[in-house]
Enzyme design. Structure first.
Site, short mmCIF file in Angstrom:
data_model
loop_
_atom_site.label_atom_id
_atom_site.label_comp_id
_atom_site.label_asym_id
_atom_site.label_seq_id
_atom_site.Cartn_x
_atom_site.Cartn_y
_atom_site.Cartn_z
N GLU A 1 7.85 -10.00 5.68
CA GLU A 1 7.08 -10.00 6.93
C GLU A 1 5.85 -10.87 6.73
OE1 GLU A 1 4.40 -7.20 9.87
OE2 GLU A 1 4.51 -6.84 7.73
N ASP B 1 2.74 -1.41 20.67
CA ASP B 1 2.81 -0.14 19.98
C ASP B 1 1.75 0.82 20.57
OD1 ASP B 1 2.76 1.88 18.05
OD2 ASP B 1 1.64 0.68 16.61
N ARG C 1 13.71 -5.70 3.65
CA ARG C 1 12.66 -6.31 4.47
C ARG C 1 11.34 -5.81 3.91
NH1 ARG C 1 8.08 -4.53 7.67
NH2 ARG C 1 7.77 -6.03 9.35
N ARG D 1 8.09 1.53 21.31
CA ARG D 1 8.89 2.40 20.44
C ARG D 1 9.43 3.61 21.22
NH1 ARG D 1 4.69 2.32 15.21
NH2 ARG D 1 4.64 0.04 14.99
N HIS E 1 0.84 -1.19 0.00
CA HIS E 1 0.00 0.00 0.00
C HIS E 1 0.88 1.24 0.00
CE1 HIS E 1 0.83 -1.16 4.21
NE2 HIS E 1 1.00 0.14 4.40
N ASP F 1 7.29 -5.34 3.91
CA ASP F 1 6.15 -5.22 4.80
C ASP F 1 4.90 -5.87 4.20
OD1 ASP F 1 5.12 -3.92 7.28
OD2 ASP F 1 3.85 -2.83 5.87
N HIS G 1 9.12 -3.77 16.50
CA HIS G 1 8.29 -2.58 16.62
C HIS G 1 6.80 -2.90 16.59
CE1 HIS G 1 8.37 -3.42 12.34
NE2 HIS G 1 7.35 -2.59 12.17
N ASP G 2 6.45 -4.14 16.21
CA ASP G 2 5.04 -4.55 16.12
C ASP G 2 4.57 -5.36 17.32
OD1 ASP G 2 4.28 -3.41 13.66
OD2 ASP G 2 5.24 -5.02 12.53
#
Length: 592
Positions: free
Chosen positions: A377, A488, A346, A492, A245, A348, A443-444
């Site tokens: 991912e 999150d 990487r 972070r 996206h 997404d 981070h997720d």
């Protein structure tokens, strides 16, 4: 009693039959657990079947339901045909491409056996050799370090403040450059950044311009300097890219909002209907009081007139079957791979992007850099993406989940943990397993220390496993100094650079683990041999004639472990060990 025929599984030209790096074919077959006495491979050239061979296969793995048998074979003609004989209670069951046969007429066998029609060595799964020797470190650039401290009008939070979804703290590329010495000293050999391309958010997963560095982070000149310095330190650079996206401020989507059905970019996205009036939709959402973006709480339907990532209206989904959209993205890939000499990507939301696109993507990247690392991912079974024509690896959330169950939550015992690990290993090709990106958090996710309910010893045990397991271990920034964080955005937080606030137990232990892994090729390239023991977790890494034994006591009790004579040194403490080692509660040992 006959064998459980329904449990037997094999598929030609898959993760059960593939070319290895040394040009052999690795053949595997799955049977019900403890069901077969012996398994044999009958193989040969289909045009010279009378010269076929029979070889006993080795039980190479087991999990809670199945046993796996494997063998590596090579045939000079480069044509391989084969079937299996499964022995139980002195009875032989012949398993072929068309199921089980009681009597096989050998002069007709080539009609129903499995085939690897021709061994095209050029098509084998070539993963970058450097990855299995790498120590990865993930950086969220907005929160790692401020290198340019001058006034930044977008910053709306102090560095040490608890982050919010929309807070900006001022981290940048210059900050990373300034801390490369720190990362080198820690032992890091590869950096993975979350996106650095131009985007309005702090996380940058809503791309505005794939050809520009976000000005919050710096310039292309800064990025080139970062890469040059990192490479001089022997540190690879992996970029994060979002091709599923774009952000809604991306030029093509903005043109659609302006010109609606007349936009030449309307087929770059999945538009359900026109007109697209975001102001009207936002007004309607507020009137209805819908909490979850544009989800009608009565019907559960998304009322947005275009497809998005999840239900996020700011992230419209790209149509990469559109030739022009695909060409635009691939040109951006070429640009960053070639002009900036990056070491990999990487990717997404990789499982929501067409696989046909990833095949083209791989060719574009590898034509420029044959050693570039491509990691997707994908949080679930990733077999379809890991056959050598798309990704080298994925972020190994399967291992993350097992570590959470075993170390953090005590929901499974050590045998169940190793059975889960074995099941994961059997899903993929050998070279893929050595390239997987193994992580405890990112981070997720919430930080693993939080998952452990702040039990530092259990967290360090999990890190010991990651650092001694097959694949590339990855540390999420701040883990090495004991940083915590819930999901999150709390995971972070700004990196802590005040050493007085560091957890030095973490720093010294992790630095020691990194050194041990880098100094012992067994931990980088060795075979993984699990030992099934309910009281503790243990396994060996064997490379040629050298062995390392890892023992982890994930319990509140002291455990005595008797050793073979060939293990004499404990690498974490550097102590000399003789016949026995005593493990205290939540203690690990690495023996050589």
């Amino acid at each position: 009693m006959s064998i459980n025929k329904f449990a037997v599984y094999h598929k030609a030209k898959s993760n059960f039959a593939y070319l290895t790096t040394d040009n052999k074919v690795h053949i595997k077959i799955k049977c019900a657990k403890n069901d077969a006495d012996n398994v044999y491979l009958i193989f040969g050239d289909k045009y010279e079947w009378h010269k076929k061979q029979k070889i006993k296969m080795k039980k190479i793995s087991t999990d809670n339901e199945f046993d796996y048998y494997g063998i590596k074979v090579f045939i000079d003609s480069k044509r391989l045909s084969y079937y299996f004989e499964i022995e139980k209670h002195h009875k032989i069951y012949s398993y072929t491409n068309f199921g089980f046969f009681d009597n096989i007429k050998q002069d007709e066998a080539y009609l129903f056996v499995f085939h690897f029609p021709y061994l095209h060595f050029e098509e084998k799964n070539n993963t970058p050799t450097w990855v299995k020797n790498a120590i990865f470190y993930q950086i969220f650039p907005e929160r790692f370090e401020i290198g340019n401290p001058e006034y930044k009008d977008y910053v709306n939070a102090k560095w040490e403040e608890k982050p919010k979804y929309n807070s900006f703290h001022g981290g940048d590329l210059r900050g990373i450059i300034n801390r490369l010495d720190y990362l080198k000293e820690l032992g890091i050999t590869a950096l993975y950044f979350t996106p650095i391309f131009k985007a309005p958010s702090n996380h940058k997963y809503d791309t505005i311009d794939y050809m520009e560095i976000d000005p919050h982070f710096g310039t292309k000149k800064d990025f080139k300097e970062l890469i040059k310095k990192a490479h001089s330190f022997g540190i690879k650079i992996i970029l994060d890219a979002v091709f599923n996206h774009t952000g809604d401020k991306f030029f093509a989507f903005q043109d659609i909002l302006k010109n609606q059905e007349n936009s030449k970019y309307k087929d770059w996205y999945y538009i359900k209907k026109f007109p697209i009036d975001l102001e009207y939709l936002e007004k309607k959402r507020k009137e209805k009081g819908w909490k979850d973006w544009y989800i009608d709480e009565k019907t559960g339907k998304n009322i947005l007139p275009y497809e998005t990532f999840a239900h996020t209206q700011h992230m419209p989904k790209l149509n990469l079957f559109n030739k022009d959209a695909k060409e635009y993205i691939l040109n951006a890939v070429k640009y960053w791979t070639k002009e900036f000499n990056i070491d990999g990507w990487r990717l997404d939301v990789a499982d929501e992007v067409p696989q046909s696109f990833w095949k083209e993507f791989r060719k574009v990247v590898r034509d420029i850099n044959k050693d570039a690392y491509i990691v997707g991912e994908i949080w679930s079974n990733s077999e379809n993406w890991l056959n050598g024509d798309q990704f080298d690896a994925v972020m190994n959330y399967g291992v993350t989940y097992l570590c959470t169950q075993y170390f953090a939550e005590n929901r499974i015992n050590s045998i169940e943990f190793l059975e889960g690990i074995n099941s994961l290993l059997m899903k993929y090709q050998e070279q893929t397993n050595f390239s997987m990106l193994n992580l405890l958090d990112s981070h997720d996710t919430a930080r693993f220390l939080n998952k452990c309910n702040f039990n530092e010893e259990k967290h360090l045990l999990a890190l010991t496993f990651i650092m001694t397991y097959i694949g590339a271990p990855m540390i999420y920034y701040g883990t090495e100094i004991g940083m915590d964080g819930e999901h999150d955005p709390d995971c972070r937080k700004g990196m802590i650079w005040n050493k007085n606030k560091w957890n030095m137990k973490y720093y010294n232990y992790i630095k020691r683990l990194i050194r041990i892994r880098k100094e012992n090729i067994e931990l980088q390239e060795g075979e993984f041999i699990p030992h099934f023991n309910k009281k503790l977790l243990s396994f060996e890494r064997i490379y040629k004639n050298n062995k390392i034994l890892v023992i982890i006591n994930n319990s509140k009790k002291e455990i005595r472990y008797k050793l073979e004579n060939n293990y004499t040194q404990e690498l974490i403490t550097n102590k000399i060990i003789k016949k026995e080692i005593i493990l205290q509660p939540y203690q690990a040992a690495i023996l050589k």
